[in-house]
Write an enzyme that holds these catalytic residues in place. Structure first.
Site, PDB file in Angstrom:
ATOM      1  N   TRP A   1      22.016  77.640   1.808  1.00  0.00           N
ATOM      2  CA  TRP A   1      21.266  76.538   2.438  1.00  0.00           C
ATOM      3  C   TRP A   1      21.806  75.188   2.024  1.00  0.00           C
ATOM      4  O   TRP A   1      21.921  74.275   2.847  1.00  0.00           O
ATOM      5  CB  TRP A   1      19.768  76.672   2.140  1.00  0.00           C
ATOM      6  CG  TRP A   1      19.164  77.637   3.119  1.00  0.00           C
ATOM      7  CD1 TRP A   1      18.895  78.960   2.916  1.00  0.00           C
ATOM      8  CD2 TRP A   1      18.845  77.360   4.484  1.00  0.00           C
ATOM      9  NE1 TRP A   1      18.414  79.527   4.075  1.00  0.00           N
ATOM     10  CE2 TRP A   1      18.364  78.566   5.052  1.00  0.00           C
ATOM     11  CE3 TRP A   1      18.910  76.225   5.299  1.00  0.00           C
ATOM     12  CZ2 TRP A   1      17.962  78.655   6.387  1.00  0.00           C
ATOM     13  CZ3 TRP A   1      18.496  76.319   6.624  1.00  0.00           C
ATOM     14  CH2 TRP A   1      18.033  77.525   7.158  1.00  0.00           C
TER      15      TRP A   1
ATOM     16  N   TRP B   1      16.092  71.567   4.202  1.00  0.00           N
ATOM     17  CA  TRP B   1      16.706  72.880   3.984  1.00  0.00           C
ATOM     18  C   TRP B   1      15.777  73.818   3.217  1.00  0.00           C
ATOM     19  O   TRP B   1      15.840  75.036   3.369  1.00  0.00           O
ATOM     20  CB  TRP B   1      18.040  72.738   3.237  1.00  0.00           C
ATOM     21  CG  TRP B   1      17.918  72.123   1.870  1.00  0.00           C
ATOM     22  CD1 TRP B   1      17.928  70.800   1.559  1.00  0.00           C
ATOM     23  CD2 TRP B   1      17.747  72.814   0.619  1.00  0.00           C
ATOM     24  NE1 TRP B   1      17.781  70.620   0.206  1.00  0.00           N
ATOM     25  CE2 TRP B   1      17.672  71.835  -0.394  1.00  0.00           C
ATOM     26  CE3 TRP B   1      17.663  74.160   0.251  1.00  0.00           C
ATOM     27  CZ2 TRP B   1      17.500  72.153  -1.755  1.00  0.00           C
ATOM     28  CZ3 TRP B   1      17.501  74.486  -1.090  1.00  0.00           C
ATOM     29  CH2 TRP B   1      17.407  73.484  -2.075  1.00  0.00           C
TER      30      TRP B   1
ATOM     31  N   TRP C   1      32.122  84.604  -3.703  1.00  0.00           N
ATOM     32  CA  TRP C   1      31.078  83.615  -3.393  1.00  0.00           C
ATOM     33  C   TRP C   1      29.770  84.007  -4.070  1.00  0.00           C
ATOM     34  O   TRP C   1      29.001  83.157  -4.523  1.00  0.00           O
ATOM     35  CB  TRP C   1      30.876  83.491  -1.877  1.00  0.00           C
ATOM     36  CG  TRP C   1      31.854  82.540  -1.256  1.00  0.00           C
ATOM     37  CD1 TRP C   1      33.003  82.862  -0.612  1.00  0.00           C
ATOM     38  CD2 TRP C   1      31.779  81.102  -1.257  1.00  0.00           C
ATOM     39  NE1 TRP C   1      33.648  81.716  -0.200  1.00  0.00           N
ATOM     40  CE2 TRP C   1      32.917  80.620  -0.579  1.00  0.00           C
ATOM     41  CE3 TRP C   1      30.864  80.167  -1.756  1.00  0.00           C
ATOM     42  CZ2 TRP C   1      33.162  79.263  -0.383  1.00  0.00           C
ATOM     43  CZ3 TRP C   1      31.110  78.806  -1.559  1.00  0.00           C
ATOM     44  CH2 TRP C   1      32.241  78.368  -0.888  1.00  0.00           C
TER      45      TRP C   1
ATOM     46  N   ASN D   1      26.140  86.605   8.870  1.00  0.00           N
ATOM     47  CA  ASN D   1      26.462  85.374   8.142  1.00  0.00           C
ATOM     48  C   ASN D   1      26.802  84.200   9.053  1.00  0.00           C
ATOM     49  O   ASN D   1      26.349  83.085   8.843  1.00  0.00           O
ATOM     50  CB  ASN D   1      27.607  85.624   7.159  1.00  0.00           C
ATOM     51  CG  ASN D   1      27.976  84.370   6.391  1.00  0.00           C
ATOM     52  OD1 ASN D   1      27.141  83.808   5.679  1.00  0.00           O
ATOM     53  ND2 ASN D   1      29.199  83.902   6.560  1.00  0.00           N
TER      54      ASN D   1
ATOM     55  N   TRP E   1      14.020  63.753   5.221  1.00  0.00           N
ATOM     56  CA  TRP E   1      13.884  64.870   6.140  1.00  0.00           C
ATOM     57  C   TRP E   1      12.691  64.582   7.035  1.00  0.00           C
ATOM     58  O   TRP E   1      11.758  63.887   6.626  1.00  0.00           O
ATOM     59  CB  TRP E   1      13.659  66.169   5.351  1.00  0.00           C
ATOM     60  CG  TRP E   1      14.780  66.480   4.398  1.00  0.00           C
ATOM     61  CD1 TRP E   1      14.760  66.292   3.053  1.00  0.00           C
ATOM     62  CD2 TRP E   1      16.069  67.008   4.701  1.00  0.00           C
ATOM     63  NE1 TRP E   1      15.957  66.671   2.498  1.00  0.00           N
ATOM     64  CE2 TRP E   1      16.786  67.117   3.492  1.00  0.00           C
ATOM     65  CE3 TRP E   1      16.708  67.397   5.882  1.00  0.00           C
ATOM     66  CZ2 TRP E   1      18.093  67.600   3.429  1.00  0.00           C
ATOM     67  CZ3 TRP E   1      18.001  67.883   5.821  1.00  0.00           C
ATOM     68  CH2 TRP E   1      18.686  67.979   4.602  1.00  0.00           C
TER      69      TRP E   1
HETATM   70  P1  FAD Z   1      29.758  90.981   3.632  1.00  0.00           P
HETATM   71  O1  FAD Z   1      30.506  90.112   4.561  1.00  0.00           O
HETATM   72  O2  FAD Z   1      29.974  92.455   3.758  1.00  0.00           O
HETATM   73  O3  FAD Z   1      29.950  90.474   2.185  1.00  0.00           O
HETATM   74  C1  FAD Z   1      29.881  91.309   1.038  1.00  0.00           C
HETATM   75  C2  FAD Z   1      28.945  90.748   0.011  1.00  0.00           C
HETATM   76  O4  FAD Z   1      29.431  89.506  -0.487  1.00  0.00           O
HETATM   77  C3  FAD Z   1      27.551  90.448   0.542  1.00  0.00           C
HETATM   78  O5  FAD Z   1      26.758  91.603   0.528  1.00  0.00           O
HETATM   79  C4  FAD Z   1      27.075  89.381  -0.419  1.00  0.00           C
HETATM   80  O6  FAD Z   1      26.557  89.940  -1.613  1.00  0.00           O
HETATM   81  C5  FAD Z   1      28.344  88.631  -0.760  1.00  0.00           C
HETATM   82  N1  FAD Z   1      28.468  87.451   0.090  1.00  0.00           N
HETATM   83  C6  FAD Z   1      29.016  87.374   1.322  1.00  0.00           C
HETATM   84  N2  FAD Z   1      28.982  86.108   1.769  1.00  0.00           N
HETATM   85  C7  FAD Z   1      28.386  85.382   0.811  1.00  0.00           C
HETATM   86  C8  FAD Z   1      28.048  83.993   0.694  1.00  0.00           C
HETATM   87  N3  FAD Z   1      28.349  83.111   1.642  1.00  0.00           N
HETATM   88  N4  FAD Z   1      27.400  83.579  -0.418  1.00  0.00           N
HETATM   89  C9  FAD Z   1      27.108  84.460  -1.408  1.00  0.00           C
HETATM   90  N5  FAD Z   1      27.417  85.783  -1.354  1.00  0.00           N
HETATM   91  C10 FAD Z   1      28.033  86.225  -0.259  1.00  0.00           C
HETATM   92  N6  FAD Z   1      23.280  86.297   0.975  1.00  0.00           N
HETATM   93  C11 FAD Z   1      22.419  87.029   0.247  1.00  0.00           C
HETATM   94  O7  FAD Z   1      22.810  88.056  -0.321  1.00  0.00           O
HETATM   95  N7  FAD Z   1      21.111  86.640   0.094  1.00  0.00           N
HETATM   96  C12 FAD Z   1      20.620  85.515   0.675  1.00  0.00           C
HETATM   97  O8  FAD Z   1      19.445  85.187   0.493  1.00  0.00           O
HETATM   98  C13 FAD Z   1      21.503  84.746   1.486  1.00  0.00           C
HETATM   99  N8  FAD Z   1      21.054  83.646   2.142  1.00  0.00           N
HETATM  100  C14 FAD Z   1      21.938  82.909   2.909  1.00  0.00           C
HETATM  101  C15 FAD Z   1      21.479  81.760   3.561  1.00  0.00           C
HETATM  102  C16 FAD Z   1      22.343  81.002   4.351  1.00  0.00           C
HETATM  103  C17 FAD Z   1      21.840  79.742   5.044  1.00  0.00           C
HETATM  104  C18 FAD Z   1      23.688  81.398   4.500  1.00  0.00           C
HETATM  105  C19 FAD Z   1      24.629  80.603   5.354  1.00  0.00           C
HETATM  106  C20 FAD Z   1      24.158  82.532   3.853  1.00  0.00           C
HETATM  107  C21 FAD Z   1      23.300  83.300   3.051  1.00  0.00           C
HETATM  108  N9  FAD Z   1      23.746  84.469   2.383  1.00  0.00           N
HETATM  109  C22 FAD Z   1      22.863  85.181   1.613  1.00  0.00           C
HETATM  110  C23 FAD Z   1      25.187  84.836   2.377  1.00  0.00           C
HETATM  111  C24 FAD Z   1      25.636  85.827   3.468  1.00  0.00           C
HETATM  112  O9  FAD Z   1      25.167  85.419   4.727  1.00  0.00           O
HETATM  113  C25 FAD Z   1      25.171  87.250   3.202  1.00  0.00           C
HETATM  114  O10 FAD Z   1      25.479  87.629   1.886  1.00  0.00           O
HETATM  115  C26 FAD Z   1      25.846  88.238   4.160  1.00  0.00           C
HETATM  116  O11 FAD Z   1      25.565  87.910   5.486  1.00  0.00           O
HETATM  117  C27 FAD Z   1      25.358  89.652   3.841  1.00  0.00           C
HETATM  118  O12 FAD Z   1      25.882  90.570   4.736  1.00  0.00           O
HETATM  119  P2  FAD Z   1      26.978  91.634   4.290  1.00  0.00           P
HETATM  120  O13 FAD Z   1      26.516  92.360   3.079  1.00  0.00           O
HETATM  121  O14 FAD Z   1      27.304  92.450   5.488  1.00  0.00           O
HETATM  122  O15 FAD Z   1      28.182  90.685   3.916  1.00  0.00           O
END
Ligand code: FAD
Length: 447
Positions: free
Chosen positions: A380, A357, A273, A339, A301
């Site tokens: 978003w 958003w 992702w 997340n 909005w």
């Molecule tokens: P893990 O579950 O351990 O995932 C490993 C890595 O995969 C993450 O560190 C991240 O780099 C990537 N990843 C995981 N989920 C996503 C996803 N849905 N989209 C893109 N990459 C992903 N992530 C950010 O890094 N920066 C942001 O600014 C950001 N804003 C978000 C805003 C919204 C509204 C939502 C719904 C999600 C957003 N995310 C963002 C995605 C995701 O929530 C976070 O990457 C995740 O919670 C980070 O925690 P983790 O490293 O423990 O995730």
């Protein structure tokens, strides 16, 4: 050759192709970081990211000092500073790792041209992604817009194993060039809020590697089942480390490709992702401002005083809706939010409260330590239903049902909700119907 390695968001020594190249080819090496927030405008780092960067630069500088090198810190125009340093150091070449935000791509292109015209060799490398955005395309030669086929194609293109460079073991002599102190960059927030973050994070490469080890040892095998439970430390929490390049996705992939294939597969899809988000941002550069789905350009909005008040209540964790307020308080206290809870607070803001958003994305931008233009935009737009491969418009999370499902023993809510809640600012049922009606009208208008 006398080589400058320009550190940007690649604040690590392991698996750093530009640094590796520079160390292999340099007779003398100059290591530089330039703080140039104006060049990232309007997406200069927010307050939480600045806090992180301050500590990450200290960590990098210390680890370079242990290898007899100084990190030369500058502030201002990247081009001017690089030209001035190249001149003072009598450099032959400048090398860096690529980034993919539109403003940075334009800046780097200009720098590459100007430095080449001035007679310097320039080199750029990939440190941040498994696959760069232009390396994969649909059968028709277009960018992907849907995650599943994107990731399928990406997985087929990935090598079985990446060659991951260890930190260089031989370092060419360094440069004695003038620089600022890290503290002079003013990255540390004046607000005492910044100090709270230190209890939750250890910025820097060593912190990232420890976090990866911890995840692999304690949580990776259960990731598919625990990743959705916000009370459990079931996810890797590597996101800020990945954003600042203190660790790269190739290293994480290598650490995970062990015996537990199904768990690794799920985790790697999350990295997928991240790849997809960068692919979209690269090919659709205006999406941080504009909806990917053009139907939404006319979407109304809510605005005005009542909407402003609702936005404030949401930001402060005072909506009166338990799981939402718990999430927003987790964000304020730690600079991070789980997340699943990000999706729930995002759904409430954009759907039940009808707020743009972009207002949610801006708040996240300022308060998340992992704020990342590609991932934040994707997240978003996905939750608002206006993005590529977005949640369907009728997917409106009910925070109370979600709480029963993902926080049945209340551990997460109890952790973050110390005071009694205010009355809910919105009725979940009627606001859900109003959102469905708004989105349905959008469908009809554009039918
Ligand atoms: P893990 O579950 O351990 O995932 C490993 C890595 O995969 C993450 O560190 C991240 O780099 C990537 N990843 C995981 N989920 C996503 C996803 N849905 N989209 C893109 N990459 C992903 N992530 C950010 O890094 N920066 C942001 O600014 C950001 N804003 C978000 C805003 C919204 C509204 C939502 C719904 C999600 C957003 N995310 C963002 C995605 C995701 O929530 C976070 O990457 C995740 O919670 C980070 O925690 P983790 O490293 O423990 O995730």
């Amino acid at each position: 050759m006398r080589i400058i390695h320009w550190f940007r968001r690649d604040l690590r020594l392991t698996d750093n192709p530009s640094l590796e190249w520079a160390c292999q080819h340099a007779d003398a090496l100059c290591l530089v970081y330039i703080h140039a927030p104006d060049e990232e405008s309007p997406w200069a780092a927010g307050a939480a990211s600045c806090w992180w960067l301050h500590h990450a630069l200290h960590a990098l500088s210390e680890s370079l000092a242990q290898r007899g090198h100084r990190l030369i810190i500058r502030h201002g125009s990247s081009l001017q500073e690089l030209q001035q340093i190249a001149d003072a150091f009598n450099a032959d070449a400048v090398s860096w790792n690529r980034l993919y935000e539109p403003a940075i791509i334009a800046r780097d292109r200009d720098i590459k041209t100007r430095l080449s015209e001035a007679g310097y060799t320039t080199r750029s490398h990939n440190a941040a992604l498994l696959l760069e955005p232009w390396t994969i395309e649909t059968g028709a030669g277009r960018p992907y817009r849907v995650f599943t086929p994107f990731w399928k194609a990406a997985k087929n293109t990935l090598p079985g194993e990446f060659n991951i460079a260890e930190p260089p073991d031989s370092w060419p002599p360094g440069a004695d060039i003038e620089g600022l102190s890290i503290d002079a960059l003013g990255l540390r927030p004046q607000h005492p809020w910044g100090d709270k973050l230190a209890a939750h994070w250890r910025p820097g490469e060593a912190g990232a590697l420890d976090q990866l080890d911890h995840f692999v040892e304690h949580a990776a095998a259960d990731y598919p089942s625990t990743r959705d439970v916000p009370a459990v430390a079931g996810t890797s929490r590597l996101s800020p480390h990945l954003h600042f390049g203190e660790i790269g996705p190739r290293q994480i992939r290598a650490a995970l490709l062990g015996p537990d294939a199904p768990a690794a597969e799920k985790y790697l899809a999350e990295l997928g992702w991240r790849e997809f988000a960068h692919h979209l941002l690269y090919h659709f550069a205006d999406t941080p401002q504009r909806e990917f789905n053009p139907k939404f350009e006319a979407f109304e909005w809510r605005s005005g005083e009542a909407a402003e008040a609702d936005l404030k209540a949401w930001q402060r964790g005072q909506t009166g809706i338990e799981l939402v307020d718990a999430g927003m308080r987790e964000l304020w206290a730690t600079g991070w939010m789980h997340n699943r809870v990000r999706m729930i607070v995002g759904s409430l803001l954009t759907k039940n409260l009808g707020i743009d958003w972009r207002a949610g994305a801006a708040w996240f931008w300022d308060t998340l330590v992992d704020a990342d233009l590609a991932n934040n935009t994707l997240g978003w737009q996905w939750i608002a239903g206006c993005g590529a491969d977005a949640a369907p418009y009728f997917r409106i999370f009910n925070p109370d049902t979600q709480a029963e499902r993902f926080d049945p023993d209340r551990r997460y809510r109890d952790r973050w909700l110390s005071q009694p809640l205010a009355e809910p600012i919105i009725d979940l049922k009627t606001s859900r119907q109003a959102a469905l009606d708004r989105y349905a009208r959008l469908k009809e208008d554009s039918a």
